[in-house]
Design a protein around this motif. Sequence first.
Motif, short mmCIF file in Angstrom:
data_model
loop_
_atom_site.label_atom_id
_atom_site.label_comp_id
_atom_site.label_asym_id
_atom_site.label_seq_id
_atom_site.Cartn_x
_atom_site.Cartn_y
_atom_site.Cartn_z
N TYR A 95 0.85 -1.19 0.00
CA TYR A 95 0.00 0.00 0.00
C TYR A 95 0.89 1.25 0.00
N PRO A 96 0.66 2.20 -0.92
CA PRO A 96 1.52 3.38 -0.98
C PRO A 96 1.31 4.29 0.23
N LYS A 97 2.41 4.64 0.89
CA LYS A 97 2.33 5.49 2.08
C LYS A 97 2.78 6.92 1.79
N THR A 98 3.70 7.10 0.86
CA THR A 98 4.18 8.43 0.53
C THR A 98 3.64 8.84 -0.84
N GLU A 99 3.80 10.11 -1.14
CA GLU A 99 3.33 10.63 -2.43
C GLU A 99 4.15 10.06 -3.59
N LYS A 100 5.43 9.80 -3.36
CA LYS A 100 6.28 9.22 -4.40
C LYS A 100 5.85 7.79 -4.72
N GLU A 101 5.55 7.01 -3.68
CA GLU A 101 5.06 5.64 -3.89
C GLU A 101 3.71 5.65 -4.60
N ARG A 102 2.89 6.62 -4.28
CA ARG A 102 1.58 6.76 -4.90
C ARG A 102 1.71 7.04 -6.40
N TYR A 139 -3.38 -1.83 -5.50
CA TYR A 139 -4.26 -1.98 -6.65
C TYR A 139 -5.27 -0.84 -6.67
N PRO A 140 -5.52 -0.23 -7.85
CA PRO A 140 -6.42 0.93 -7.89
C PRO A 140 -7.89 0.54 -7.78
N LYS A 141 -8.63 1.43 -7.18
CA LYS A 141 -10.08 1.26 -7.09
C LYS A 141 -10.66 1.88 -8.35
N VAL A 142 -11.11 1.06 -9.27
CA VAL A 142 -11.54 1.54 -10.58
C VAL A 142 -13.02 1.27 -10.81
N PRO A 187 -1.85 10.36 -11.81
CA PRO A 187 -1.84 10.44 -10.34
C PRO A 187 -3.13 11.02 -9.77
N GLU A 188 -3.84 11.88 -10.54
CA GLU A 188 -5.10 12.45 -10.04
C GLU A 188 -6.21 11.40 -9.97
N GLU A 189 -6.20 10.46 -10.91
CA GLU A 189 -7.28 9.47 -10.93
C GLU A 189 -6.92 8.17 -10.21
N TYR A 190 -5.72 8.07 -9.70
CA TYR A 190 -5.33 6.87 -8.96
C TYR A 190 -5.81 6.98 -7.52
N LYS A 191 -6.59 5.99 -7.11
CA LYS A 191 -7.07 5.92 -5.73
C LYS A 191 -7.03 4.46 -5.30
#
Length: 175
Positions: free
Chosen positions: A41-48, A75-78, A59-63
Amino acid sequence: MSALMKSLCLAKKLSTVNPVLQAHIARNLAGWNKDYKPGQYPKTEKEREAAAKKYYLLPEEYKPYADDGLGYGDYPKVGGGLGVEYKDSYYPYDYPEIKRNFNEPISADHDLYSEDRYSQPDYPRYNNSYYFLSFIGVMGGCLALYYWLEDKKMYRPVAAKQYPADGVKHYTFER
């Protein structure tokens, strides 16, 4: 058939000469699953941002899914909740038989929303209370009609059999 037998004999000779080859082939055949396993699970903005790039998303649509222990990782919630039937049938997909484009991330619950499963193709037209009240109204109307018409019996109108004369035998089976 002989070509198959020749290739099997060749494979047997190669595996007896080099036994490491068998392990290498088995490792390569089974190793592709690790490519589809989500990362941490990404914890920092760079990992995200790295995870968004991994799944070909901005990066705006990745959640990502919530880190609640279910193992979805980065894994992204799509979306989800609407089936494949909801997608446009006339769009030129890369894989039109499954309505999917190349590198398009799918929902983690994709097995629930494919076309061979039942899924709701669109949002319901009315909310559930409307459907419940409609059901109660129809059933109540049927019950009211039943009690209102209880004493008025309905039957198929049939007249009595008509004979030429009462007490006269109209047929005989004697010789």
